[in-house]
Design an enzyme around this catalytic site. Sequence first.
Site, PDB file in Angstrom:
ATOM      1  N   ARG A 136       0.824  -1.301  -0.466  1.00 60.30           N
ATOM      2  CA  ARG A 136      -0.055  -0.238  -0.253  1.00 60.30           C
ATOM      3  C   ARG A 136       1.029   0.865  -0.342  1.00 60.30           C
ATOM      4  O   ARG A 136       0.965   1.802   0.712  1.00 60.30           O
ATOM      5  CB  ARG A 136      -0.951   0.207   1.187  1.00 60.30           C
ATOM      6  CG  ARG A 136      -1.454  -1.403   1.405  1.00 60.30           C
ATOM      7  CD  ARG A 136      -2.667  -0.837   2.877  1.00 60.30           C
ATOM      8  NE  ARG A 136      -1.530  -0.844   3.496  1.00 60.30           N
ATOM      9  CZ  ARG A 136      -0.868  -1.761   4.023  1.00 60.30           C
ATOM     10  NH1 ARG A 136      -1.409  -3.212   3.960  1.00 60.30           N
ATOM     11  NH2 ARG A 136      -0.037  -2.077   5.637  1.00 60.30           N
ATOM     12  N   GLU A 187      13.309 -14.056  10.030  1.00 63.68           N
ATOM     13  CA  GLU A 187      12.520 -12.363  10.806  1.00 63.68           C
ATOM     14  C   GLU A 187      13.324 -11.857  11.830  1.00 63.68           C
ATOM     15  O   GLU A 187      13.208 -13.481  12.762  1.00 63.68           O
ATOM     16  CB  GLU A 187      11.148 -12.593  10.970  1.00 63.68           C
ATOM     17  CG  GLU A 187      10.034 -12.312   9.931  1.00 63.68           C
ATOM     18  CD  GLU A 187       9.009 -11.953  10.236  1.00 63.68           C
ATOM     19  OE1 GLU A 187       8.256 -11.768  11.270  1.00 63.68           O
ATOM     20  OE2 GLU A 187       7.953 -11.489   9.149  1.00 63.68           O
ATOM     21  N   GLU A 189      14.183 -11.214  15.687  1.00 61.84           N
ATOM     22  CA  GLU A 189      13.068 -10.698  16.491  1.00 61.84           C
ATOM     23  C   GLU A 189      13.779 -11.240  18.284  1.00 61.84           C
ATOM     24  O   GLU A 189      14.601 -12.093  18.163  1.00 61.84           O
ATOM     25  CB  GLU A 189      11.781 -11.588  16.647  1.00 61.84           C
ATOM     26  CG  GLU A 189      10.664 -11.833  15.075  1.00 61.84           C
ATOM     27  CD  GLU A 189       9.642 -11.971  14.999  1.00 61.84           C
ATOM     28  OE1 GLU A 189       9.005 -11.744  16.430  1.00 61.84           O
ATOM     29  OE2 GLU A 189       9.174 -12.068  14.390  1.00 61.84           O
ATOM     30  N   TYR A 232      -3.369 -14.709   3.962  1.00 62.16           N
ATOM     31  CA  TYR A 232      -2.766 -13.852   4.913  1.00 62.16           C
ATOM     32  C   TYR A 232      -4.385 -13.160   5.535  1.00 62.16           C
ATOM     33  O   TYR A 232      -4.557 -12.838   6.584  1.00 62.16           O
ATOM     34  CB  TYR A 232      -1.802 -12.143   5.171  1.00 62.16           C
ATOM     35  CG  TYR A 232      -1.984 -11.209   4.483  1.00 62.16           C
ATOM     36  CD1 TYR A 232      -2.058  -9.723   4.868  1.00 62.16           C
ATOM     37  CD2 TYR A 232      -1.375 -11.562   3.121  1.00 62.16           C
ATOM     38  CE1 TYR A 232      -2.041  -8.803   4.635  1.00 62.16           C
ATOM     39  CE2 TYR A 232      -1.947 -10.368   1.975  1.00 62.16           C
ATOM     40  CZ  TYR A 232      -2.292  -8.854   3.323  1.00 62.16           C
ATOM     41  OH  TYR A 232      -1.875  -7.519   2.543  1.00 62.16           O
ATOM     42  N   THR A 331       9.886  -8.548  14.155  1.00 59.45           N
ATOM     43  CA  THR A 331      11.312  -8.328  13.412  1.00 59.45           C
ATOM     44  C   THR A 331      11.353  -6.629  13.561  1.00 59.45           C
ATOM     45  O   THR A 331      11.123  -5.507  13.213  1.00 59.45           O
ATOM     46  CB  THR A 331      10.861  -8.179  11.589  1.00 59.45           C
ATOM     47  OG1 THR A 331      10.180  -9.124  11.600  1.00 59.45           O
ATOM     48  CG2 THR A 331      12.077  -7.771  10.772  1.00 59.45           C
TER      49      THR A 331
END
Length: 397
Positions: A136, A187, A189, A232, A331
């Site tokens: 987006r 990711e 983390e 998703y 993340t």
Amino acid sequence: MRTWIDVPADSFFPLENLPYGVFHQWGTHCCVRIGDFVVDLWALAHAGVLPLPWYLFEGDLTRFASEGPEAWRVTRERLTELLSADHPRLRDDVELRTNAVLPLEGVRLQMPVTVGDYTDFYSSREHATNVGAMFRPDAPLMPNWLHLPVAYHGRASSLVLSERDVIRPHGQTGAGAFGPTRSLDYELEVAAVIGPGNKMGEPIRIEDAEDHIFGLVLLNDWSARDIQSWEYQPLGPFLGKNFATSISPWVVPLAALEPWRCPGPPQEPVLTYLTQTGSTTFDINLEATINGTPVTRTNFRYLYWSLRQQIAHHTVNGCPLRPGDLLASGTVSGPTPESRGCLLELTRRGSEPLTLADGSLRRFLEDGDRVTLTGWAQGDGYRVGFGEVTGRIRPAR
Ligand code: MN
């Protein structure tokens, strides 16, 4: 601080750290790590030098985690004393020392706690913005993002300890499209291990939230981006995430990270139950490598939403957290290009490949790749670290 144990100057595990773990040798016991040794809490308790209740004999830290800050403080103080250079009790007891202080290379590490539930937040503003911009471009951050710490419920059954290989998952990647993922990612983390939980219907207030954190580990939320992007909507991540999630074996107590407490990024106004003041996070360097080539260099302090905000929000509806639950940060990206915490961001969805040290290009992870995450707080002449969480990609079966 000086210890009678031989600890290399650049070790992640000086006397100031003493992270908790679980190891197996001839039995499965709880331990702390110092230098390249594990200190067997069972052996110390058995000899009467460490007053510990029966549940530490279980080979699982969950019950100890549930005891809360006072129990952790007493145990940590006594262990620090026993390992200090000028303290003779353990240092001069050759038999006990031989039983209780074991070379790391001779033991097998295990999951430190029994994780009942695993939640993954999405707390880095830079990560949410970078990823959002790919889907987006006009409005990267969703309208809710600055008002609450977004998260999804992950799956505890596929949590694994560092060193475990990851098999490339199959999945749907579009209408009628099925096969091994072609965009496997890591990711970077950090995850909080919950100590005492809360009763259902009784939220944890933000000012009490850190009393519910037993400690922190590193976490790699392995992700299949093509599966994720197809599945998703509208309910969030599912099979693109739950095939494997790896954690580091050492639970670093917040007490060990206290010297690196610092403020987080400035925040937009939030509701009262999320309002915090002062130094709400920690200065922890984080790094990811692929086959030894550094690809991410970031810092825990960049996270927008703090650990205490995550806990206050998670429980504000009365949701009970339980001892051993894992709350991952999401993340950890930062403001610079090298601080982007996953390949999706680093390569802009594969359009700008990275070059590794051997000259090969990476859009996403390939079979045989090894991803290693490390983290440490840098002090004056010493550091307190997490060790690493590492895993290698095996071909789809
Ligand atoms: Mn994640």
